[in-house]
Motif scaffolding. Sequence first.
Motif, PDB file in Angstrom:
ATOM      1  N   LEU B  54      16.896  48.972  30.735  1.00 27.57           N
ATOM      2  CA  LEU B  54      17.142  49.841  31.883  1.00 27.57           C
ATOM      3  C   LEU B  54      16.039  49.703  32.924  1.00 27.57           C
ATOM      4  O   LEU B  54      14.856  49.717  32.572  1.00 27.57           O
ATOM      5  N   TYR B 144      16.093  50.691  23.203  1.00 28.76           N
ATOM      6  CA  TYR B 144      16.087  50.861  24.660  1.00 28.76           C
ATOM      7  C   TYR B 144      14.754  50.406  25.220  1.00 28.76           C
ATOM      8  O   TYR B 144      13.693  50.785  24.717  1.00 28.76           O
ATOM      9  N   LEU B 146      12.728  50.495  28.801  1.00 27.79           N
ATOM     10  CA  LEU B 146      12.740  51.092  30.130  1.00 27.79           C
ATOM     11  C   LEU B 146      11.731  50.363  31.015  1.00 27.79           C
ATOM     12  O   LEU B 146      10.556  50.275  30.673  1.00 27.79           O
ATOM     13  N   VAL B 163      17.436  43.540  34.271  1.00 23.02           N
ATOM     14  CA  VAL B 163      17.934  44.669  33.484  1.00 23.02           C
ATOM     15  C   VAL B 163      19.461  44.676  33.365  1.00 23.02           C
ATOM     16  O   VAL B 163      20.160  44.023  34.131  1.00 23.02           O
ATOM     17  N   HIS B 165      21.073  47.697  33.462  1.00 27.96           N
ATOM     18  CA  HIS B 165      21.529  48.892  34.177  1.00 27.96           C
ATOM     19  C   HIS B 165      20.355  49.440  34.984  1.00 27.96           C
ATOM     20  O   HIS B 165      19.264  49.596  34.450  1.00 27.96           O
ATOM     21  N   ILE B 167      18.687  52.401  37.246  1.00 29.36           N
ATOM     22  CA  ILE B 167      18.745  53.837  37.552  1.00 29.36           C
ATOM     23  C   ILE B 167      17.857  54.122  38.756  1.00 29.36           C
ATOM     24  O   ILE B 167      16.668  53.820  38.739  1.00 29.36           O
ATOM     25  N   LEU B 244      25.540  57.385  29.652  1.00 28.21           N
ATOM     26  CA  LEU B 244      24.897  56.075  29.516  1.00 28.21           C
ATOM     27  C   LEU B 244      25.313  55.407  28.203  1.00 28.21           C
ATOM     28  O   LEU B 244      25.621  54.208  28.158  1.00 28.21           O
ATOM     29  N   ALA B 248      27.098  51.897  27.778  1.00 29.04           N
ATOM     30  CA  ALA B 248      26.429  50.822  27.039  1.00 29.04           C
ATOM     31  C   ALA B 248      27.351  50.225  25.975  1.00 29.04           C
ATOM     32  O   ALA B 248      27.115  49.125  25.476  1.00 29.04           O
TER      33      ALA B 248
END
Lengths: 316, 316
Positions: B54, B144, B146, B163, B165, B167, B244, B248
């Motif tokens: 992400l 995950y 980040l 990435v 996704h 945000i 999310l 996913a």
Amino acid sequence: VSLKLKDYIEGFKQGDTTVLAQAITLIESQKDDHKKLALQLLSAVKNINQSVILGISGTPGVGKSTFIETFGLELIKRGKKIAVLAVDPSSGVTGGSILGDKTRMQELSQKAFIRPSPSGKTLGGVALKTREAILLCESFGFDYILIETVGVGQSESQIASLVDHFILLMQPGAGDDLQAIKRGILEHADSIIVNKADGDLVKKANITKAQLESSLDILRQKNIHIHLVSALKKQGISEFVDELFKEANSHDFFSKRESQEKLWIEQILEDALIEALEANKKYHAQKLKLIDDVYNNNESIEKAVEDIVKGLSYGN
Amino acid sequence: VSLKLKDYIEGFKQGDTTVLAQAITLIESQKDDHKKLALQLLSAVKNINQSVILGISGTPGVGKSTFIETFGLELIKRGKKIAVLAVDPSSGVTGGSILGDKTRMQELSQKAFIRPSPSGKTLGGVALKTREAILLCESFGFDYILIETVGVGQSESQIASLVDHFILLMQPGAGDDLQAIKRGILEHADSIIVNKADGDLVKKANITKAQLESSLDILRQKNIHIHLVSALKKQGISEFVDELFKEANSHDFFSKRESQEKLWIEQILEDALIEALEANKKYHAQKLKLIDDVYNNNESIEKAVEDIVKGLSYGN
């Protein structure tokens, strides 16, 4: 583009801004014959005039357009010819523009040459094209060239490598969160403007100035001056211009020029090499094959690096 | 770095985060033997696990740290192992770090692997190293990963290429100045979080959401969802995580992986070529000579381009 080299040179001599605009379009072109003509033009106009090149940056909302409008008009009042180039590296996909339309700088746009962002696939590409647009504006005869850029991030280092003097705009209250002020940006600043210092915000702006001065060693090391300005009310601008003129007469104001120009030449040469490689069929085929091989786990990445380099030779 | 390839692999198997940290240091190293070992390690660990990657971005002051703390803890509560990598391209000179110290994410730092910005001279360099740090974290077994980055500018396009996704965090009120929201950034967003939606700001946050939804065609085209969140009050986070997780599990969540990996391989190959050229004495001498010649007006830039390319050959 139908102009020839001599047309550009003639147009520059006559101060024809339409020709200047076309010349900037020419250097931005990706076509091979345009590129060739662009290099000829850049050679022809090199070292003709020396302008003062200023970078102007600040986060969105800090009042950059208003500042450039007020500041630009003050320079014009003092007899300077000015150009404004806007660099917007934030729109990687569509290639946007900070200026959008010229309505954001209504009066200035009638008295100055204003040109939005050169496009480029990479930030380095944008910087390269901006450098070339600056060279064109410089030889065209502008006294001051203002480079506007958005204010967070990598773009500052790139723009700093293009200008003589870097002006950073801040909000009153910016000193409350010193953590959020990126050291990297301050390291490039030559002047700091605390904008919007009018009405209720004068007190806050003064506190911000004091906070910045007392907290940031780097300002003292580099002797960066902090100016309180209200671009909207046209306050503090004249004092800032006085100081800038004084500095522009000092011995080391243009001290970065040699390294900046050499870096630009180096970038052009390296870009030409990468292009020549990409145009080489053997290289191109080898590269695509290796990418596929690594992706499909038929070859390790370190072996692929060895293989791609093996084919390269220079000067034999 | 005194570890050998097998030590890294063994450390990864045992889930030793100290070894992971050392491995990231290894890939960031500029030393030749480290680079070689790094490529071996990257080959060895490739394709072992699949994490959700992400990107998290937003301008300074939007509450990124608080969001990552709250969001990260929620993921952990749901049984996920998480890593946080921070990318700060804003400090070109000193190579700073967004995270600074881990005090900004106090509770999370005890339960997650947090690693500040890999250094790099260029944004492309930073992205390349970040990609490699992601590969290491992925094979280490995190669910995950980040990637935090500052929120204006070119960095978004780079991070988006790393990435699954993206945000984007926004302030209540961000919709009042739609001009200031760069299209380029929105084009990369997969989710928008309007943060600080608590107390007095709830109403403003709702208006912002409505403004964004009604004004921005691109949100509709890409089907980007806008979430109201208060990271500070831990509101709206659970609902966001639900959505999310659902996404996913969808078929095309990982659809960008192939092109991302191929791009990474291509960058490695091109970097290796430039390095090989720089190490070539004939090339290096020729380049320096041409730069000086152009700088001193003894040669035109377009002739220098011809000359530098002339020496290059591939595959003969």
